[in-house]
Write an enzyme that holds these catalytic residues in place. Structure first.
Site, PDB file in Angstrom:
ATOM      1  N   ILE A  76      52.212-123.040  79.530  1.00 36.28           N
ATOM      2  CA  ILE A  76      52.847-121.495  79.257  1.00 36.28           C
ATOM      3  C   ILE A  76      54.214-121.367  79.962  1.00 36.28           C
ATOM      4  CG2 ILE A  76      51.526-120.278  80.851  1.00 36.28           C
ATOM      5  CD1 ILE A  76      50.901-118.207  78.858  1.00 36.28           C
ATOM      6  N   LEU A 128      42.101-128.592  84.035  1.00 36.55           N
ATOM      7  CA  LEU A 128      42.144-129.083  85.449  1.00 36.55           C
ATOM      8  C   LEU A 128      42.791-127.910  86.220  1.00 36.55           C
ATOM      9  CD1 LEU A 128      43.136-132.602  84.781  1.00 36.55           C
ATOM     10  CD2 LEU A 128      40.623-131.667  84.589  1.00 36.55           C
ATOM     11  N   ASP A 131      44.135-121.234  86.702  1.00 32.78           N
ATOM     12  CA  ASP A 131      44.349-120.158  87.715  1.00 32.78           C
ATOM     13  C   ASP A 131      42.954-119.521  87.692  1.00 32.78           C
ATOM     14  OD1 ASP A 131      45.110-117.698  88.568  1.00 32.78           O
ATOM     15  OD2 ASP A 131      46.813-117.506  87.472  1.00 32.78           O
TER      16      ASP A 131
END
Length: 235
Positions: A76, A128, A131
């Protein structure tokens, strides 16, 4: 061609997945032109998906292990996805026969996955070091949550694997609890994890995993299999 240097692509470690961003995405999977992302594209479908791929370490490690499998990283953050794109282009220039099966897209995986992928298309999905969103009010932002698991199950073919890794024990327990309680996922046994050639890469191939290792931390890993749809088990 020289590989890009991360110091020129620095960005905040995390991005708000619920914020307004501008993304290009197809109206449906059949509208997606994959040929511009894979230099040797022959109509094959993407099978491996690394969600929140960071700097692309897992993709680079997997590419030579599964040379006939198309793999895609989703990221993102603008500068990070730019870095991965430049890294892949350099690798493809230097070793075109090894890295022609990997690509990256900048998008929001919490919103647009069904625009890119068909039902049962994927065989492996990776989450993986996501956040952790520590605050309880932000737990809804976690990439593994009850509302998104149905979507992941829809995109994974039966027998496909979800791989998770984190150095945050609370997040690990959160992901394991939600995946374990979802009816279309079952956790792999320790022996199954040990025999999977992908599992060792989860804790050694990514930028985050290397940071954890350098600091003496621990990577918590859990892998889940997509089970058969209930109607497919009826005689």
């Amino acid at each position: 061609m020289e590989l890009p240097q991360k110091k020129f692509y620095r960005q905040r470690a995390h991005s708000n997945p619920l914020a307004d961003h501008t993304f290009d995405y197809p109206t449906d999977p059949s509208s997606m032109d994959w040929s511009k992302h894979y230099p040797s594209y022959k109509g094959d479908k993407v099978r491996f998906l690394d969600i929140g791929c960071g700097y692309g370490g897992l993709l680079v490690s997997l590419a030579p292990l599964y040379p006939s499998t198309l793999m895609l990283g989703l990221e993102i953050r603008v500068k990070v996805s730019d870095y991965v794109q430049d890294r892949i282009q350099a690798l493809q220039h230097n070793e075109p026969n090894t890295y022609s099966n990997i690509a990256v897209l900048r998008t929001n995986a919490m919103k647009y996955l069904p625009n890119f992928f068909e039902k049962g298309q994927l065989t492996k999905m990776f989450f993986l070091f996501p956040d952790p969103h520590f605050k309880k009010t932000k737990h809804k932002w976690r990439i593994i949550n009850s509302s998104l698991l149905a979507e992941y199950a829809y995109l994974l073919q039966e027998g496909g694997i979800v791989y998770t890794a984190t150095d945050v024990e609370d997040l690990h327990e959160w992901m394991v609890e939600r995946l374990s309680s979802f009816p279309l996922f079952e956790r792999l046994s320790p022996s199954e994890e040990c025999s999977d050639p992908v599992v060792p890469l989860l804790s050694e191939s990514t930028e985050e995993s290397k940071k954890v290792a350098r600091s003496g931390g621990k990577a918590y890993i859990a892998c889940f299999r997509r089970t058969a749809d209930p109607q497919n088990t009826l005689s």
